[in-house]
Design a protein around this motif. Structure first.
Motif, mmCIF file in Angstrom:
data_model
loop_
_atom_site.group_PDB
_atom_site.id
_atom_site.type_symbol
_atom_site.label_atom_id
_atom_site.label_comp_id
_atom_site.label_asym_id
_atom_site.label_seq_id
_atom_site.Cartn_x
_atom_site.Cartn_y
_atom_site.Cartn_z
ATOM 1 N N THR A 218 43.629 57.886 12.110
ATOM 2 C CA THR A 218 44.883 58.957 11.845
ATOM 3 C C THR A 218 45.155 59.637 13.174
ATOM 4 O O THR A 218 44.395 59.741 13.903
ATOM 5 C CB THR A 218 44.610 59.979 10.783
ATOM 6 O OG1 THR A 218 43.642 61.064 11.223
ATOM 7 C CG2 THR A 218 44.158 59.057 9.600
ATOM 8 N N PRO A 219 46.145 60.602 13.023
ATOM 9 C CA PRO A 219 46.503 61.042 14.288
ATOM 10 C C PRO A 219 45.482 62.385 14.497
ATOM 11 O O PRO A 219 45.303 62.792 15.771
ATOM 12 C CB PRO A 219 48.031 61.600 13.974
ATOM 13 C CG PRO A 219 48.475 60.690 13.021
ATOM 14 C CD PRO A 219 47.340 60.253 12.337
ATOM 15 N N ASP A 220 44.883 62.738 13.366
ATOM 16 C CA ASP A 220 43.846 63.754 13.605
ATOM 17 C C ASP A 220 42.292 63.153 13.976
ATOM 18 O O ASP A 220 41.470 64.048 14.006
ATOM 19 C CB ASP A 220 43.741 64.480 12.352
ATOM 20 C CG ASP A 220 45.079 65.266 12.067
ATOM 21 O OD1 ASP A 220 45.736 65.581 12.856
ATOM 22 O OD2 ASP A 220 45.457 65.190 10.767
ATOM 23 N N GLY A 233 42.640 46.534 15.452
ATOM 24 C CA GLY A 233 43.944 46.902 15.313
ATOM 25 C C GLY A 233 44.712 45.621 15.344
ATOM 26 O O GLY A 233 44.465 44.595 15.714
ATOM 27 N N PRO A 234 46.133 45.664 14.801
ATOM 28 C CA PRO A 234 46.977 44.188 14.835
ATOM 29 C C PRO A 234 47.572 44.102 16.139
ATOM 30 O O PRO A 234 47.764 44.896 16.978
ATOM 31 C CB PRO A 234 48.132 44.483 13.932
ATOM 32 C CG PRO A 234 48.087 46.031 13.992
ATOM 33 C CD PRO A 234 46.796 46.793 14.193
ATOM 34 N N PRO A 235 48.037 42.929 16.445
ATOM 35 C CA PRO A 235 48.725 42.436 17.775
ATOM 36 C C PRO A 235 49.755 43.393 18.289
ATOM 37 O O PRO A 235 50.229 43.917 19.142
ATOM 38 C CB PRO A 235 49.062 41.200 17.622
ATOM 39 C CG PRO A 235 48.033 40.615 16.819
ATOM 40 C CD PRO A 235 47.952 41.599 15.846
ATOM 41 N N SER A 236 50.431 43.917 16.969
ATOM 42 C CA SER A 236 51.789 44.588 17.232
ATOM 43 C C SER A 236 51.276 46.063 17.805
ATOM 44 O O SER A 236 52.385 46.948 18.373
ATOM 45 C CB SER A 236 52.535 45.018 15.910
ATOM 46 O OG SER A 236 51.506 45.608 14.923
ATOM 47 N N TRP A 242 49.649 54.009 20.149
ATOM 48 C CA TRP A 242 48.422 53.804 19.370
ATOM 49 C C TRP A 242 47.080 53.659 20.370
ATOM 50 O O TRP A 242 46.085 54.251 19.900
ATOM 51 C CB TRP A 242 48.645 52.873 18.266
ATOM 52 C CG TRP A 242 47.538 52.644 17.365
ATOM 53 C CD1 TRP A 242 47.340 53.552 16.195
ATOM 54 C CD2 TRP A 242 46.504 51.686 17.368
ATOM 55 N NE1 TRP A 242 46.197 53.033 15.374
ATOM 56 C CE2 TRP A 242 45.622 51.941 16.098
ATOM 57 C CE3 TRP A 242 45.905 50.764 17.852
ATOM 58 C CZ2 TRP A 242 44.604 51.190 15.907
ATOM 59 C CZ3 TRP A 242 44.954 49.940 17.816
ATOM 60 C CH2 TRP A 242 44.055 50.322 16.956
ATOM 61 N N MET A 243 47.480 52.872 21.323
ATOM 62 C CA MET A 243 46.282 52.330 21.987
ATOM 63 C C MET A 243 45.914 53.310 22.849
ATOM 64 O O MET A 243 44.733 53.502 23.486
ATOM 65 C CB MET A 243 46.740 51.350 22.948
ATOM 66 C CG MET A 243 46.800 50.155 22.110
ATOM 67 S SD MET A 243 45.701 49.123 21.451
ATOM 68 C CE MET A 243 44.300 49.120 22.826
ATOM 69 N N HIS A 338 58.778 46.674 2.011
ATOM 70 C CA HIS A 338 57.669 47.079 1.633
ATOM 71 C C HIS A 338 56.496 47.309 2.769
ATOM 72 O O HIS A 338 55.505 47.798 2.506
ATOM 73 C CB HIS A 338 56.903 46.493 0.296
ATOM 74 C CG HIS A 338 58.002 46.513 -0.802
ATOM 75 N ND1 HIS A 338 57.927 47.423 -1.610
ATOM 76 C CD2 HIS A 338 58.852 45.550 -1.164
ATOM 77 C CE1 HIS A 338 59.207 47.259 -2.712
ATOM 78 N NE2 HIS A 338 59.342 46.229 -2.276
ATOM 79 N N ASN A 339 56.625 46.307 3.806
ATOM 80 C CA ASN A 339 55.419 46.167 4.625
ATOM 81 C C ASN A 339 55.668 47.419 6.008
ATOM 82 O O ASN A 339 56.699 47.975 6.117
ATOM 83 C CB ASN A 339 55.813 44.765 5.808
ATOM 84 C CG ASN A 339 55.433 43.634 4.685
ATOM 85 O OD1 ASN A 339 54.479 43.816 3.945
ATOM 86 N ND2 ASN A 339 56.083 42.489 4.932
ATOM 87 N N ASN A 340 54.337 47.892 6.201
ATOM 88 C CA ASN A 340 54.363 48.805 7.269
ATOM 89 C C ASN A 340 53.153 48.442 8.300
ATOM 90 O O ASN A 340 52.284 49.222 8.311
ATOM 91 C CB ASN A 340 54.117 50.089 6.581
ATOM 92 C CG ASN A 340 54.159 51.173 7.693
ATOM 93 O OD1 ASN A 340 54.788 51.005 8.711
ATOM 94 N ND2 ASN A 340 53.518 52.320 7.344
ATOM 95 N N GLU A 341 53.681 47.392 8.916
ATOM 96 C CA GLU A 341 52.671 47.027 9.990
ATOM 97 C C GLU A 341 52.246 48.085 10.979
ATOM 98 O O GLU A 341 51.169 48.023 11.632
ATOM 99 C CB GLU A 341 52.852 45.642 10.545
ATOM 100 C CG GLU A 341 51.944 44.893 11.496
ATOM 101 C CD GLU A 341 50.829 44.150 10.730
ATOM 102 O OE1 GLU A 341 50.059 44.007 11.557
ATOM 103 O OE2 GLU A 341 50.847 43.978 9.629
ATOM 104 N N GLU A 342 53.169 48.779 11.284
ATOM 105 C CA GLU A 342 53.050 49.868 12.665
ATOM 106 C C GLU A 342 52.300 51.075 11.944
ATOM 107 O O GLU A 342 52.026 51.796 12.982
ATOM 108 C CB GLU A 342 54.220 50.037 13.262
ATOM 109 C CG GLU A 342 55.055 48.628 13.803
ATOM 110 C CD GLU A 342 54.303 48.214 14.958
ATOM 111 O OE1 GLU A 342 53.537 48.970 15.524
ATOM 112 O OE2 GLU A 342 54.424 47.258 15.263
ATOM 113 N N GLY A 343 52.234 51.180 10.727
ATOM 114 C CA GLY A 343 51.886 52.587 10.242
ATOM 115 C C GLY A 343 50.273 52.737 10.649
ATOM 116 O O GLY A 343 49.733 52.043 10.731
ATOM 117 N N LEU A 344 50.027 53.956 10.797
ATOM 118 C CA LEU A 344 48.745 54.403 11.010
ATOM 119 C C LEU A 344 47.853 54.568 9.684
ATOM 120 O O LEU A 344 46.732 54.485 9.592
ATOM 121 C CB LEU A 344 48.674 56.042 11.548
ATOM 122 C CG LEU A 344 49.007 56.341 12.792
ATOM 123 C CD1 LEU A 344 49.317 57.492 13.397
ATOM 124 C CD2 LEU A 344 48.153 55.575 13.873
#
Length: 344
Positions: A218-220, A233-236, A242-243, A338-344
Motif C-alpha cells: 500500500t502507499p503506507d 508485481g504485474p508487467p503493467s 509503483w517501482m 470491473h478490472n483494476n490491474e494498476e490498483g495498489l
C-alpha cells in the motif's frame, strides 16, 4: 463437416448457436480460461470450467450469468455435444471439445504441456480438426524444465539478499503469479505483492488452492518492510511510480520472450527468466500429433510459420486471424469495467 466457423465475433458453432472465446458480446459464450483476451465482458451467458467461475466473476462482475462444469462433463446445445478438457495453461483453463454426429473439433485455447503443479496436466483430445494456439511456434523456443528455472530464480533471490537488494519479479496476475508464489513460497520470510496479484491470490486461497499468504503493498508500506523479501508485481507495473518505492532492487522478468536476446534489455530488467504458460515448439508439435487431427487451424503468435511447417510435414494446416493476444501470457486488463490491474 465444418462444425465451427471463424467469424468477426469469434469461433462460432452454427448448429449449437454458441461462440468459443468470443471477442464481442454474444448470446452464449463458451470460455477456455479467464485471461482477458479470451473472456470478455458483455455476453448474456457464459460456460466454463468450474475453477474459472470465481475468476470470471472477479474479472467480469458478479452480475454475469455463468455455469461451471467439470472436466469431461458433457453439455448439449441443440444436439451438439460440448465437453471441457485440461489445457494446463492457468488455473481453470480448458480445451473445448465439440461433437456433431461423428465429427469432432477441439479448440485448444492457450495451453502448455508441462504440469506446473497448479494448472493440471494438458490432455490431448483425439479429434478430426484441432484449432491450436502457436504463441511460440518457432524452433528457437524450447523451454528448460521448470525445476531448473525455479532453482535459477532461487539463486538470484539469494544473491540479491546477500547484496542487500530487494528481489522484484514481474508476472501476470493470473497464471504466472501463482506459479511463482507456489514454487517460491519458502524463499523469503514474507512475500509482498501488487494489489492485482494480492486480490487474485486471496480469491484462489479462499477456493482452497495451496498458495501462500501475501502482504499487500500500500502507499503506507515502509520501504524497510521489503528488505530481503520477495516482491511480485504485474508487467503493467514496470516503469511506473509503483517501482520507485523499493529503493535498491533487482528486477526480474518471467516470460517466454526472454528466450530471445534483447527482450530483457528492452524491458529494463536485471534478469530474464524463460518461464512461460504456453507450450514451446516441441510441446506444440507433440500436442498436434497426439490429437491425430486430419486438419489443423493455427491462431495467434507465429501462426503462419507453424501452419506452413505442419503442412510441409504431412498435416494439412492453415492460419486463422483472431483477436486473441500475441503476448506471452495476458494483455493489459482493459476489457471489463470491473478490472483494476494498476490498483495498489
Amino acid at each position: 463437416m465444418q462444425i465451427l466457423q471463424f467469424t468477426d465475433k469469434g469461433i462460432y458453432c452454427p448448429a449449437g448457436n454458441f461462440f468459443i472465446d468470443p471477442w464481442q458480446p454474444v448470446e452464449r459464450a463458451v470460455i477456455t480460461h479467464a485471461h482477458s483476451d479470451h473472456a470478455r465482458y458483455g455476453s448474456k451467458h457464459y460456460l466454463c470450467h468450474k475453477d474459472s467461475v470465481p475468476l470470471l466473476l472477479l474479472r467480469l462482475g458478479q452480475d454475469i450469468s455463468i455455469q461451471g462444469v467439470e472436466f469431461g462433463e458433457t453439455i448439449r446445445y441443440n444436439g451438439v455435444s460440448i465437453s471441457l478438457h485440461p489445457a494446463g495453461h492457468v488455473i481453470g483453463s480448458a480445451q473445448v471439445r465439440v461433437q456433431q454426429d461423428n465429427e469432432v473439433w477441439v479448440v485448444s485455447g492457450d495451453y502448455k504441456t508441462e504440469n506446473d503443479g497448479l494448472s493440471g496436466q494438458f490432455e490431448p483430445v483425439p479429434c478430426n480438426t484441432f484449432i491450436t494456439e502457436c504463441t511460440f511456434g518457432l524452433p528457437i523456443y524450447n523451454w528448460q524444465p521448470q525445476n531448473i528455472i525455479f532453482n535459477n530464480i532461487r539463486q538470484w533471490i539469494y544473491n540479491n539478499q546477500q547484496a542487500g537488494k530487494n528481489s522484484v519479479l514481474l508476472g501476470y496476475s493470473l497464471g504466472k503469479a501463482q506459479r511463482l508464489l507456489y514454487h517460491l513460497r519458502d524463499t523469503t520470510e514474507q512475500i509482498w505483492a501488487h494489489g492485482a496479484i494480492y486480490i487474485t491470490n486471496q480469491l484462489l486461497r479462499q477456493q482452497g488452492w495451496p498458495l501462500p499468504d501475501l502482504q499487500r503493498i500500500t502507499p503506507d508500506t515502509p520501504a524497510s518492510a521489503y528488505k530481503n523479501n520477495l516482491v511480485i508485481g504485474p508487467p503493467s507495473a514496470a516503469d511506473t511510480t509503483w517501482m520507485r518505492r523499493f529503493n535498491t532492487y533487482s528486477l526480474g522478468v518471467c516470460s517466454g520472450w526472454m528466450q530471445v536476446r534483447g527482450h530483457m534489455r528492452r524491458r529494463n530488467a536485471d534478469a530474464g527468466f524463460v518461464l512461460s504458460d504456453h507450450a514451446d515448439w516441441n510441446g506444440l508439435l507433440q500436442a498436434v500429433k497426439a490429437t491425430g487431427a486430419e486438419q489443423v487451424y493455427t491462431t495467434h503468435g507465429f501462426s503462419s510459420a507453424f501452419a506452413r511447417y505442419l503442412t510441409e510435414n504431412g498435416i494439412p494446416a492453415q492460419e486463422v486471424k483472431t483477436a486473441y493476444g500475441d503476448m506471452d501470457e495476458e494483455p493489459a486488463e482493459t476489457t471489463s469495467p470491473h478490472n483494476n490491474e494498476e490498483g495498489l
